[in-house]
Design a protein around this motif. Structure first.
Motif, PDB file in Angstrom:
ATOM      1  N   ARG A  32      -3.770   6.103  -8.385  1.00 12.49           N
ATOM      2  CA  ARG A  32      -4.045   6.979  -7.253  1.00 12.49           C
ATOM      3  C   ARG A  32      -4.406   8.392  -7.676  1.00 12.49           C
ATOM      4  NH1 ARG A  32       1.625   6.247  -6.627  1.00 12.49           N
ATOM      5  NH2 ARG A  32       2.580   7.997  -7.681  1.00 12.49           N
ATOM      6  N   VAL A  47       0.847  -1.198   0.000  1.00 17.43           N
ATOM      7  CA  VAL A  47       0.000   0.000   0.000  1.00 17.43           C
ATOM      8  C   VAL A  47       0.886   1.254   0.000  1.00 17.43           C
ATOM      9  CG1 VAL A  47      -1.652   1.333   1.352  1.00 17.43           C
ATOM     10  CG2 VAL A  47      -1.970  -1.117   1.070  1.00 17.43           C
ATOM     11  N   GLU A  48       1.958   1.207   0.779  1.00 20.43           N
ATOM     12  CA  GLU A  48       2.878   2.345   0.792  1.00 20.43           C
ATOM     13  C   GLU A  48       3.602   2.472  -0.539  1.00 20.43           C
ATOM     14  OE1 GLU A  48       5.102   1.643   4.599  1.00 20.43           O
ATOM     15  OE2 GLU A  48       4.139   3.572   5.000  1.00 20.43           O
ATOM     16  N   ALA A  49       3.977   1.335  -1.129  1.00 16.10           N
ATOM     17  CA  ALA A  49       4.695   1.381  -2.410  1.00 16.10           C
ATOM     18  C   ALA A  49       3.794   1.918  -3.520  1.00 16.10           C
ATOM     19  CB  ALA A  49       5.225  -0.006  -2.773  1.00 16.10           C
ATOM     20  N   LEU A  50       2.476   1.870  -3.327  1.00 17.11           N
ATOM     21  CA  LEU A  50       1.567   2.476  -4.311  1.00 17.11           C
ATOM     22  C   LEU A  50       1.393   3.970  -4.034  1.00 17.11           C
ATOM     23  CD1 LEU A  50      -1.245  -0.231  -4.719  1.00 17.11           C
ATOM     24  CD2 LEU A  50       0.588   0.319  -6.315  1.00 17.11           C
ATOM     25  N   GLY A  51       1.984   4.456  -2.959  1.00 12.69           N
ATOM     26  CA  GLY A  51       1.998   5.900  -2.724  1.00 12.69           C
ATOM     27  C   GLY A  51       1.009   6.396  -1.675  1.00 12.69           C
ATOM     28  N   TYR A  52       0.531   5.509  -0.814  1.00 14.46           N
ATOM     29  CA  TYR A  52      -0.425   5.943   0.210  1.00 14.46           C
ATOM     30  C   TYR A  52       0.236   5.957   1.582  1.00 14.46           C
ATOM     31  CZ  TYR A  52      -3.819   5.042  -3.450  1.00 14.46           C
ATOM     32  OH  TYR A  52      -4.509   5.047  -4.633  1.00 14.46           O
ATOM     33  N   ARG A  53      -0.029   7.003   2.346  1.00 13.07           N
ATOM     34  CA  ARG A  53       0.572   7.120   3.683  1.00 13.07           C
ATOM     35  C   ARG A  53      -0.292   6.362   4.674  1.00 13.07           C
ATOM     36  NH1 ARG A  53       0.952  11.861   1.201  1.00 13.07           N
ATOM     37  NH2 ARG A  53       3.074  12.512   0.694  1.00 13.07           N
ATOM     38  N   ALA A  72       7.144   6.806  -4.023  1.00 14.51           N
ATOM     39  CA  ALA A  72       6.169   6.378  -5.030  1.00 14.51           C
ATOM     40  C   ALA A  72       5.553   7.590  -5.720  1.00 14.51           C
ATOM     41  CB  ALA A  72       5.087   5.522  -4.375  1.00 14.51           C
ATOM     42  N   THR A 120       8.568   5.608   1.866  1.00 15.74           N
ATOM     43  CA  THR A 120       8.130   4.895   0.676  1.00 15.74           C
ATOM     44  C   THR A 120       6.999   5.602  -0.084  1.00 15.74           C
ATOM     45  OG1 THR A 120       8.837   2.835   1.667  1.00 15.74           O
ATOM     46  CG2 THR A 120       7.273   2.668  -0.149  1.00 15.74           C
ATOM     47  N   PRO A 121       5.923   6.058   0.582  1.00 16.84           N
ATOM     48  CA  PRO A 121       4.844   6.686  -0.191  1.00 16.84           C
ATOM     49  C   PRO A 121       5.317   7.937  -0.941  1.00 16.84           C
ATOM     50  CG  PRO A 121       4.121   6.255   2.063  1.00 16.84           C
ATOM     51  CD  PRO A 121       5.582   5.953   2.018  1.00 16.84           C
TER      52      PRO A 121
END
Ligand code: ATP
Ligand code: MG
Lengths: 336, 240
Positions: free
Chosen positions: B105, A226-232, B77, B73-74
Motif C-alpha cells: 500500500r 481489504v481492511e486488514a491490508l490497511g484500506y478504509r 494494519a 482494523t485499517p
C-alpha cells in the motif's frame, strides 16, 4: 526450481463465457417465433437500448450490494430526482431543444444530464451519511430506512413540481430513425446504446486498470481482508454509492427522454426490473449486471410482442430460470 | 527485551458466546512467539481480536506505545501489522500480481523485494498473471504470506501457514520466516506443525478454552514430552 518454473507454460486464465452467450441465444431463438425480420430487428434494437438504460441505473446498485451488503430499496429515488432536475434545464431552453440542430440540442442536453448526475450524486452523499450509516449491517432496518427515504423523496417531488405528468420532449435531432433497407432503428435508441456501452467500458476500465478499482473488486469479495491490508473501506463505499447514485440520475434522464415524460413514481416499475437484473447478474458483478440488463429488456420486449398477457410475469420467470441454473447469479463474485 | 505486543485481560464475545476469557500475553520484539492449542481453543479468535476484526469486550491491547483495542482494523494494519488469516483470503477474482499490488500500500511493487519472495515461492512468479482463484491451496497460502511480507511490517500475525503445504514448501516457508525475523520483524505464529514450531519458535504460548494455560521457551516445551501431552492432548511429534 525457479528455472524449471520459468520454462513452464503460463496457464491461460479461463473465461466464463456461457452467460455472454445467453442473450445471443435468446435473440436467435425468437427469430422463428417473431417471423418478420424487420420486427425482430426493431425489437432487438429496443431491447438493447432499454437494456443499456437499465444497466446504467442498476450498475451502482449491484456494487453497493456486493461491496457493503447494503440493501438499498431507495435507489429509485435517484432515478426520479435525476429526471426532475433535468427539466430545470430543459424547460427554460425548450427553444434550443426544438431547434433542428444536433449541436444546439446537445448544448442543452449535456449540461442537463451533468446537473442531474451532480444532484443525484450529492443526494447519494446525504442518503449514505444520514440513512445508511446508522443501520450499517442491519438488513431489516436498511430496508425500512431506504424505503422510507424513497417515499419522502417521491412526496417531496410531488410537493415541488405538483402531481401532474411533466412532458419531456425528445430534442428534434434525436427524433426519427435511421433507415437501413426496410428496417428503421430509432436514433435515440442508438444514442442510448452508445451511452450505455460507454458507461460499461468506463466502469470496466476503472475496475480493471486502477488501484481504486482493484480495491472495489477485492472489497466485493472480502471486505475484511481489504481492511486488514490497511484500506478504509467505508470511504471507498461512500465513493461507490455516490457514483452509483449519479449514474441512476443519468439513467433517469435517459429514461424520461425515452418515454418523453417525467413523474414522481416513474421509477416504481423500473425498480422491480433493476432488482431482477442485480439478482440474476450476481451481486457485485458489473459484467453480470450488463448481461442481466440486456436479458431483462429482451424478455420484456420479445415477451411483450409474443405473449402480451405474460408481460408482467415473464421477467420473474427469467429470474427463476437463471437462478435454477446458477443459484448465485450469472457471475458469483462475493464470498457471501 | 521489550515487548512489541501486549494483551492484558482481553475478553472477546462473538454473539452470545464468550470466546476469549481473559488473555494475558506478550510478544517480545524481534522474536517468534508460537501460539499453540487444540482445535477450538481460541487461537484464531486471538489473532482476529488483535487485528480489530473482533472487538475486544474488555481488556487492553498495546502495540509498542499505542493502545489499539478500540482502533479500526485499517488503522491497526497501518501501524505496521501484517495478517495472514487461516482462510488465506486471497482475492480470487484478482491476479497474483494484483493481489500483491494491493498489499503494497505504500507504493509500487519493489523488484528486489519481489525477487526475494520469488526465491522462496517460485510458483508465484509462474502464475504472476493468473487469477488467484485458479491457484492450488498451497499456492494460495504462499500468496497470502507474500502479501503480508511484500513490504516490511513490524508485527506479523500468521495463522497456520503450513496447513496443506508440501514438505519442500514448508522448508521454504521456514527459511522465509527465519529471514524475515533476521530482518527485524516480530512474529506471532499459530502453527501445529511440530517441526516448524521447533525450528522457528523462540517462545511458546499454549491456549485452551479461551485462556493462556502455558507460557515459556519453545525449546523447553519441545524437550518435555509429558508437558506436551498434558497441554496439547498429545505430543508435538504426533502432530505432524
Ligand atoms: N464466527 C463465530 N461464531 C461463533 N463462534 C465462533 C465463531 N468463530 C469462532 N467461534 C468459536 O470460538 C471458539 C474458538 O475458535 P477459534 O477459531 O479461535 O479456534 P482455533 O484455536 O483457531 O481453532 P483451530 O485450531 O481449529 O483453528 C470455537 O469454539 C468456535 O466454535
Ligand atoms: Mg484457527
Amino acid at each position: 526450481m525457479t528455472e524449471l518454473a520459468a520454462t513452464d507454460p503460463l496457464p491461460k486464465p479461463k473465461r466464463d463465457i456461457a452467460p455472454v452467450l445467453l442473450p445471443v441465444a435468446l435473440a436467435l431463438l425468437v427469430i422463428p417465433l417473431i417471423g418478420s425480420t424487420s420486427s425482430w430487428l426493431t425489437l432487438t434494437a429496443a431491447s438493447l437500448a432499454m437494456g443499456m438504460m437499465i444497466f446504467i441505473m442498476a450498475s451502482g446498485l449491484t456494487l453497493v450490494f456486493g461491496l457493503m451488503d447494503v440493501l438499498n430499496f431507495g435507489h429509485g429515488a435517484f432515478i426520479a430526482v435525476g429526471a426532475y432536475v433535468a427539466t430545470l434545464v430543459l424547460a427554460p431552453f425548450a427553444a434550443s431543444i426544438q431547434a433542428d440542430s444536433l449541436w444546439m440540442n446537445l448544448a442543452v442536453l449535456a449540461p442537463a444530464a451533468l446537473l442531474s448526475m451532480a444532484v443525484s450524486g450529492a443526494l447519494g452523499l446525504v442518503v449514505e451519511r444520514v440513512l445508511i450509516l446508522p443501520v450499517y449491517g442491519q438488513h431489516l432496518k436498511q430496508i425500512l430506512m431506504t424505503t422510507g427515504g424513497l417515499i419522502v423523496a417521491e412526496q417531496t417531488l410531488y410537493a415541488l413540481w405538483g402531481p401532474q405528468i411533466i412532458p419531456m420532449p425528445l430534442p428534434t435531432s434525436l427524433r426519427g430513425s435511421f433507415i437501413l433497407g426496410d428496417v428503421a432503428i430509432a436514433k435515440y435508441r442508438v444514442l442510448a446504446m452508445l451511452i450505455g456501452l460507454a458507461v460499461f467500458i468506463a466502469i470496466q476500465l476503472v475496475l480493471n486498470r486502477t488501484k481504486l478499482g482493484l480495491l472495489i473488486r477485492a472489497g466485493v469479495e472480502n471486505r475484511e481482508m481489504v481492511e486488514a491490508l490497511g484500506y478504509r473501506i467505508r470511504r471507498l463505499f461512500l465513493g461507490v454509492f455516490m457514483t452509483g447514485s449519479a449514474l441512476a440520475g443519468l439513467g433517469g434522464v435517459m429514461w424520461a427522454l425515452y418515454r418523453e415524460q417525467v413523474h414522481a413514481s416513474m421509477s416504481d416499475d423500473l425498480t422491480v426490473l433493476i432488482f431482477i437484473v442485480v439478482i440474476i447478474g450476481g451481486l457485485g458483478s458489473i459484467g453480470g449486471c450488463f448481461i442481466g440488463a440486456i436479458l431483462v429488456a429482451m424478455v420484456a420486449n420479445y415477451g411483450g410482442f409474443l405473449v402480451p398477457k405474460l408481460a408482467l410475469v415473464s421477467n420473474i420467470l427469467l429470474m427463476v430460470a437463471v437462478l435454477m441454473w446458477r443459484p448465485r447469479g450469472l457471475y458469483a463474485v462475493t464470498s457471501r | 527485551m521489550t515487548d512489541l505486543l501486549k494483551l492484558s485481560g482481553v475478553h472477546t464475545h462473538i454473539g452470545r458466546y464468550h470466546i476469549l476469557q481473559g488473555i494475558d500475553l506478550t510478544v517480545p520484539q524481534g522474536q517468534v512467539t508460537m501460539l499453540l492449542g487444540r482445535n477450538g481453543a481460541g487461537k484464531t479468535t486471538t489473532l482476529r481480536t488483535i487485528m480489530g476484526l473482533w472487538q475486544a469486550s474488555s481488556g487492553e491491547i498495546s502495540l509498542g506505545s499505542e493502545r489499539i483495542e478500540s482502533r479500526a482494523t485499517p488503522d491497526i494494519a497501518r501501524l505496521g501489522v501484517g495478517y495472514v488469516p487461516e482462510s488465506m483470503a486471497v482475492f480470487s477474482d484478482l491476479t497474483v500480481k494484483e493481489n500483491l499490488v494491493l498489499a503494497a500500500r505504500d507504493g509500487p511493487l519493489d523488484d528486489s523485494q519481489l525477487d526475494w519472495i520469488f526465491g522462496f515461492f517460485p510458483a508465484l512468479r509462474r502464475f504472476w498473471l493468473s487469477r488467484a482463484g485458479s491457484l492450488s491451496g498451497g499456492q494460495k497460502q504462499m500468496l497470502s504470506i507474500a502479501r503480508a511480507i511484500i513490504e516490511p511490517r513490524k508485527l506479523l500475525l500468521i495463522d497456520e501457514p503450513t496447513k496443506g503445504l508440501a514438505p519442500a514448501i514448508v522448508m521454504a516457508l521456514i527459511e522465509c520466516l527465519k529471514e524475515i525475523k533476521r530482518k527485524g520483524a516480530t512474529i506471532l505464529l499459530v502453527e501445529q506443525n511440530f517441526f516448524a514450531a521447533r525450528e522457528l519458535g523462540d517462545n511458546v504460548l499454549v491456549m485452551d478454552n479461551g485462556t493462556i494455560v502455558h507460557r515459556g521457551e519453545m525449546a523447553a516445551l519441545a524437550a518435555d514430552v509429558p508437558l506436551q501431552e498434558r497441554l496439547l492432548g498429545l505430543s508435538l511429534e504426533a502432530h505432524q
